[in-house]
Scaffold this motif. Structure first.
Motif, PDB file in Angstrom:
ATOM      1  N   LYS A   7      32.228  -8.948  -8.950  1.00 25.53           N
ATOM      2  CA  LYS A   7      33.133  -9.209  -7.830  1.00 25.53           C
ATOM      3  C   LYS A   7      34.442  -8.447  -7.998  1.00 25.53           C
ATOM      4  O   LYS A   7      35.076  -8.511  -9.048  1.00 25.53           O
ATOM      5  CB  LYS A   7      33.403 -10.708  -7.709  1.00 25.53           C
ATOM      6  N   ASN A   8      34.813  -7.749  -6.953  1.00 23.86           N
ATOM      7  CA  ASN A   8      36.041  -6.958  -6.983  1.00 23.86           C
ATOM      8  C   ASN A   8      37.240  -7.860  -6.701  1.00 23.86           C
ATOM      9  O   ASN A   8      37.206  -8.680  -5.781  1.00 23.86           O
ATOM     10  CB  ASN A   8      35.958  -5.837  -5.946  1.00 23.86           C
ATOM     11  N   LYS A   9      38.294  -7.703  -7.496  1.00 21.76           N
ATOM     12  CA  LYS A   9      39.478  -8.562  -7.360  1.00 21.76           C
ATOM     13  C   LYS A   9      40.426  -8.107  -6.260  1.00 21.76           C
ATOM     14  O   LYS A   9      41.357  -8.827  -5.888  1.00 21.76           O
ATOM     15  CB  LYS A   9      40.227  -8.628  -8.695  1.00 21.76           C
ATOM     16  N   ASN A  10      40.189  -6.898  -5.751  1.00 22.87           N
ATOM     17  CA  ASN A  10      41.085  -6.386  -4.711  1.00 22.87           C
ATOM     18  C   ASN A  10      40.700  -6.921  -3.332  1.00 22.87           C
ATOM     19  O   ASN A  10      39.596  -7.413  -3.121  1.00 22.87           O
ATOM     20  CB  ASN A  10      41.062  -4.858  -4.697  1.00 22.87           C
ATOM     21  N   THR A  11      41.628  -6.780  -2.398  1.00 24.60           N
ATOM     22  CA  THR A  11      41.353  -7.189  -1.024  1.00 24.60           C
ATOM     23  C   THR A  11      40.780  -6.008  -0.254  1.00 24.60           C
ATOM     24  O   THR A  11      41.121  -4.851  -0.557  1.00 24.60           O
ATOM     25  CB  THR A  11      42.637  -7.687  -0.336  1.00 24.60           C
ATOM     26  N   PRO A  12      39.916  -6.271   0.724  1.00 22.98           N
ATOM     27  CA  PRO A  12      39.437  -7.602   1.122  1.00 22.98           C
ATOM     28  C   PRO A  12      38.401  -8.131   0.133  1.00 22.98           C
ATOM     29  O   PRO A  12      37.663  -7.361  -0.474  1.00 22.98           O
ATOM     30  CB  PRO A  12      38.804  -7.347   2.488  1.00 22.98           C
ATOM     31  N   SER A  13      38.352  -9.444  -0.012  1.00 19.79           N
ATOM     32  CA  SER A  13      37.358 -10.067  -0.879  1.00 19.79           C
ATOM     33  C   SER A  13      36.034 -10.164  -0.139  1.00 19.79           C
ATOM     34  O   SER A  13      35.999 -10.357   1.081  1.00 19.79           O
ATOM     35  CB  SER A  13      37.815 -11.473  -1.283  1.00 19.79           C
TER      36      SER A  13
END
Length: 584
Positions: free
Chosen positions: A80-86
């Motif tokens: 899971k990427n911590k940046n936005t957008p989630s």
């Protein structure tokens, strides 16, 4: 009055070429962007991969032996990427909870262990299937098991050419290249036709299965790929504590330029220690654009940081602590006083750690075994009690900061060439080694004469019998081998000629090589891109519909860790650009 038939919108066509972990991370970013976008324009996403293992790729494919372990402990693996957008999803498990569910263990029991690479591959393949369930209705994904060997620009489209050939050529509007090691190699599909030279070991179940147990095998390279090759070749060798068992497996002769094995590590996280010398403050001029000479500007500060890390621990385990100091000279004074009261403590020696065999005229099998045994003992000491291991951890701490300086020609040309050729491998050998348990297996095999380190350092290789056998020669002896395995992952800059897809794209002038021209000239082997990952053409113009992420950018960026979804992640810019294009 006749009704006007509504015409279907023509889908925007996108391709991701190479669908291992980097391609998977790019798809995740694109789906996350699509989930919050207003546009409902049809979008077709074409995924190209050499094999059917979409998401895991060659190195992490899920059908390889379970004996091949990661060198990246479980707590570091996150999808899971911590940046936005989630990414909007409720039942999508990340690696540790997924592994806990699969093994019926607690995450606390698993977090500092090393999973088999095949298990990580299964997780990545699970992530891919989970992403497909999140596709909006107007988005379609098509998978293509094919080796892309060329791209042809036709008007405002790109025709993708594969080694297998397609009855109907696929033409797309936008391409993201996330190819791995085959970016600059010939696109050779795995085959069961084996010759005496094996250039690439993955997948090991296919590439190495033609080597009989009676063979004598030379392995070029003594890094992580070497360990994988050895474990694959000896997988069916049972109790190796029994030397009789070793008679039923092939004999292995590894070698490299230095003959130095990698330093192992445990899965525990590094101590959160503050950097004192190699800091953003002291390097700000280089971070902000001044060209750095690695050996003159950066290496002295690195050496000071290693020294501090070593003695901070050495002081502590002897009941002392380093007092506040104004500069490195003040620290040296404290070190001198420390050794006067503790002469039995080994002094920090940069050359001895980085070049442990340099003073040996002849490197023997037993000496290499002793070195491996010593390093395994150091690595298994309680965290924070080995001054050597604390020093070795420095490069892992500073690499992100170094990346800021190195990227996009931050070093002078001559300095970057030397760093890539000399220092890159040195730091990797020390800081990114295998799990202790795997290096202990290598040690056991060596003690039982399955592995022979007598030719470990820079032997000569002679070809015999029309490339069907080889002779390895060192200072005192020689031996014949039946197979030669290339267990190195050559950097693109070191290749005399380009090959594979990269070569064809350069010839068509779709991409150009990044050449560092600061105080000299150095051809890096990387594609020339801007800071958003867009390809630059021969005139330096941005190609908005051609982007790169991962291996193709090695040389203009530093340390594109395969399983990192944050380091040099150009797919974030790429995904946003796709949304803008389909919104118009």
């Amino acid at each position: 009055m006749n009704k006007v038939k509504e015409q279907k919108q023509v889908p925007f066509q996108v391709a991701i070429v190479g669908f291992g972990p980097k391609g998977l991370y790019a798809l995740e970013r694109l789906i996350a962007e699509l989930q919050q976008a207003d546009s409902h324009k049809p979008l077709d996403i074409h995924l190209f991969n050499r094999t059917s293992f979409f998401g895991s790729g060659d190195v992490y494919r899920s059908d390889q032996p379970l004996s091949l372990l990661m060198n990246y402990s479980n707590h570091n693996i996150q999808f899971k990427n911590k940046n936005t957008p989630s990414l909007k999803t409720e039942d999508f498990l990340d690696f540790l909870p997924w592994l806990a569910e699969k093994t019926n263990q607690k995450t606390e029991e698993l977090q500092y262990k090393y999973a088999p690479r095949a298990v990580v591959g299964s997780f990545l393949e699970y992530c891919f299937q989970s992403l497909l369930k999140l596709l909006p209705e107007h988005v379609e994904v098509q998978t293509h098991v094919a080796s892309v060997i060329d791209v042809i620009s036709i008007k405002e489209k790109y025709e993708i050419v594969t080694q297998e050939g397609k009855p109907t050529p696929i033409k797309v509007d936008n391409i993201l290249f996330t190819t791995g090691h085959f970016w600059n190699r010939q696109q050779i599909k795995p085959s069961k036709s084996f010759f005496s030279y094996i250039d690439f070991i993955y997948p090991v179940t296919q590439q190495l299965s033609g080597i009989p147990s009676t063979a004598k095998v030379g392995i070029k390279g003594m890094g992580l790929t070497f360990i994988d090759a050895v474990l694959a070749l000896t997988e069916n060798t049972n109790s190796l504590s029994d030397s009789a068992s070793a008679k039923n497996t092939c004999k292995i002769i590894p070698f490299s330029r230095s003959g130095i094995p990698m330093i192992p590590r445990t899965g525990e996280p590094d101590r959160d220690r503050e950097l004192k010398f190699f800091t953003e403050e002291k390097l700000s001029t280089f971070i902000n654009g001044k060209k750095a000479d690695f050996e003159k500007d950066l290496l002295p500060l690195l050496k000071q940081e290693y020294t501090y890390a070593y003695y901070e621990t050495a002081f502590k385990i002897n009941g002392f602590s380093i007092k506040d100091f104004e500069n490195y000279t003040d620290l040296e004074k404290q070190i001198t006083l420390f050794h006067q009261t503790h002469p039995e403590v080994e002094k920090w020696n940069w050359d001895k750690v980085f070049f442990p065999f340099s003073e040996l005229k002849e490197l023997t099998h037993d000496y290499v075994c002793d070195y491996i045994e010593q390093m395994c003992k150091e690595a298994t000491l309680i965290k924070g009690t080995s001054p050597l291991m604390e020093a070795i951890a420095v490069w892992r701490k500073v690499s992100a900061l170094f990346n800021k300086i190195y990227s996009f020609g931050g070093l002078t040309a001559e300095s970057q060439e030397k760093f890539d050729r000399v220092y890159f491998g040195l730091f990797n050998r020390l800081s990114y080694g295998p799990p202790v348990e795997n290096l202990l297996k290598i040690l056991t095999l060596a003690k039982n004469k399955v592995i022979d380190f007598s030719y470990a350092r820079s032997p000569e290789i002679e070809t015999l019998k029309g490339d069907k056998a080889y002779k390895i020669v060192n200072q005192t002896s020689s031996t014949t081998i039946d197979f030669l395995i290339n267990a190195t992952i050559p950097r693109a800059a070191g290749k005399k000629e380009k090959a594979g897809l990269y070569k064809n794209l350069v010839q068509r002038e779709l991409v150009t090589e990044f050449v560092n021209t600061s105080k000299g000239k150095y051809c890096t082997g990387s594609v020339n891109i801007n800071k958003k990952g867009n390809v630059l053409d021969v005139n330096g113009r941005v190609q908005p519909n051609l982007s790169c992420y991962g291996t193709p950018t090695e040389g203009i960026t530093f340390d594109n860790d395969t399983l990192s979804n944050s380091r040099n992640n150009f797919s974030e810019y790429w995904a946003k650009s796709i949304i803008k294009q389909i919104a118009n």
